[in-house]
Design a protein around this motif. Sequence first.
Motif, mmCIF file in Angstrom:
data_model
loop_
_atom_site.group_PDB
_atom_site.id
_atom_site.type_symbol
_atom_site.label_atom_id
_atom_site.label_comp_id
_atom_site.label_asym_id
_atom_site.label_seq_id
_atom_site.Cartn_x
_atom_site.Cartn_y
_atom_site.Cartn_z
ATOM 1 N N GLN A 197 0.831 -1.201 0.000
ATOM 2 C CA GLN A 197 0.000 0.000 0.000
ATOM 3 C C GLN A 197 0.866 1.252 0.000
ATOM 4 O O GLN A 197 0.616 2.205 -0.752
ATOM 5 N N HIS A 198 1.888 1.262 0.851
ATOM 6 C CA HIS A 198 2.755 2.434 0.898
ATOM 7 C C HIS A 198 3.517 2.607 -0.403
ATOM 8 O O HIS A 198 3.662 3.726 -0.917
ATOM 9 N N SER A 199 4.005 1.514 -0.970
ATOM 10 C CA SER A 199 4.730 1.587 -2.232
ATOM 11 C C SER A 199 3.846 2.152 -3.340
ATOM 12 O O SER A 199 4.297 2.975 -4.149
ATOM 13 N N GLU A 202 3.458 5.997 -2.839
ATOM 14 C CA GLU A 202 4.662 6.742 -3.192
ATOM 15 C C GLU A 202 4.904 6.703 -4.702
ATOM 16 O O GLU A 202 5.251 7.712 -5.321
ATOM 17 N N THR A 203 4.690 5.537 -5.300
ATOM 18 C CA THR A 203 4.971 5.363 -6.719
ATOM 19 C C THR A 203 4.068 6.230 -7.595
ATOM 20 O O THR A 203 4.522 6.844 -8.563
ATOM 21 N N ILE A 204 2.767 6.289 -7.277
ATOM 22 C CA ILE A 204 1.854 7.053 -8.119
ATOM 23 C C ILE A 204 2.220 8.528 -8.123
ATOM 24 O O ILE A 204 2.155 9.203 -9.159
ATOM 25 N N GLN A 205 2.662 9.038 -6.982
ATOM 26 C CA GLN A 205 3.013 10.459 -6.928
ATOM 27 C C GLN A 205 4.340 10.741 -7.622
ATOM 28 O O GLN A 205 4.495 11.765 -8.297
ATOM 29 N N ARG A 206 5.284 9.839 -7.482
ATOM 30 C CA ARG A 206 6.535 9.986 -8.226
ATOM 31 C C ARG A 206 6.264 9.946 -9.724
ATOM 32 O O ARG A 206 6.922 10.642 -10.503
ATOM 33 N N SER A 207 5.296 9.134 -10.129
ATOM 34 C CA SER A 207 4.963 9.064 -11.563
ATOM 35 C C SER A 207 4.377 10.376 -12.063
ATOM 36 O O SER A 207 4.590 10.758 -13.221
ATOM 37 N N SER A 238 6.359 11.657 4.732
ATOM 38 C CA SER A 238 6.245 12.802 3.830
ATOM 39 C C SER A 238 7.507 12.886 2.984
ATOM 40 O O SER A 238 8.604 12.544 3.448
ATOM 41 N N PHE A 239 7.371 13.331 1.730
ATOM 42 C CA PHE A 239 8.548 13.353 0.870
ATOM 43 C C PHE A 239 8.427 14.430 -0.195
ATOM 44 O O PHE A 239 7.348 14.931 -0.495
ATOM 45 N N VAL A 240 9.586 14.751 -0.764
ATOM 46 C CA VAL A 240 9.670 15.617 -1.937
ATOM 47 C C VAL A 240 10.460 14.869 -2.996
ATOM 48 O O VAL A 240 11.520 14.303 -2.703
ATOM 49 N N CYS A 241 9.942 14.858 -4.238
ATOM 50 C CA CYS A 241 10.694 14.244 -5.331
ATOM 51 C C CYS A 241 10.869 15.233 -6.471
ATOM 52 O O CYS A 241 10.092 16.186 -6.623
ATOM 53 N N ASP A 242 11.899 14.987 -7.268
ATOM 54 C CA ASP A 242 12.236 15.902 -8.359
ATOM 55 C C ASP A 242 11.523 15.495 -9.648
ATOM 56 O O ASP A 242 10.767 14.513 -9.664
ATOM 57 N N PRO A 243 11.714 16.228 -10.760
ATOM 58 C CA PRO A 243 10.987 15.921 -11.989
ATOM 59 C C PRO A 243 11.330 14.579 -12.627
ATOM 60 O O PRO A 243 10.650 14.160 -13.566
#
Length: 295
Positions: A197-199, A202-207, A238-243
């Motif tokens: 669930q956590h993966s 995180e994955t959908i938002q990074r996408s 909570s996280f921040v990811c780049d483009p």
Amino acid sequence: MAGQSRKVRVGLVQTHATKDVADNRARTVALVDKAAKQGAQIISTQELFCSEYFCQSEDYACFELAETIPGPSTEAFSKVAKDNGVVVIASLFEQRAAGLYHNTAAVFDTDGSLMGLYRKMHIPDDPLFYEKFYFTPGDLGFKVFPTKFGKVGVLICWDQWYPEGARLTALAGAEILFYPTAIGWHPTEKAEQGAGQHSSWETIQRSHAIANGVYVASVNRIGHEGAKDGGLEFWGQSFVCDPQGVILKKASVDKEEILITECDLGRLDYQRTHWPFLRDRRIDAYGDITKRYLG
């Protein structure tokens, strides 16, 4: 100049919530103030920080938690934004009129002015997430706020699963997508499904970051809320990811934290030039996207 460095420091306030609304508000304002003094320039709260996550049940008494805009929270965050010269994104339970409520984010610019609102568009109805009982779907569309430090798009929690929302917000000019969030595990499911669930979350938002060439900043709450042997265990992180979807910084599972991350908005042009997804979209062929189902 294409690709010119343009750096901004994003601050995410990850904390717990109690039944004391005044205390939750005061603590969150204090954390926003602290984040600003530590150098953050655009600061976001988690979803519905003023209270425990009340949508675990359908209870008419919980409508008493809502507030008007303007109201006590907007007054407090307007002041902290102006005092520190920062942008603040505050997630609120809005009473718009008698019997009309929204899950709303208010965005304040550096002079304390209310730039506008985003009202959550996608409203879930799942076990312990009974939001359709409380919230009318947003009617302001997908919004971008041209703040002093950058063009900010805000979506809220359940919105984060929908590529359409991220795409439309990016197409409107957003450079950073913020997702105030309240998501956690059902304790009885955690052992078997928790990691997956956590993966997925995180994955959908990074996408979204990759597909749109934007930064993504997601801020979640921590702590266990609800019945002792049930309820929800909020997973923080909570996280921040780049483009490119690379996570630049991530918070812990269970600790109150101020996460501050430097984002170079000048990278967007480079990313979109070298991975030209926006250029190659077949907008002439997407008309059916507005249909519920094509089968």
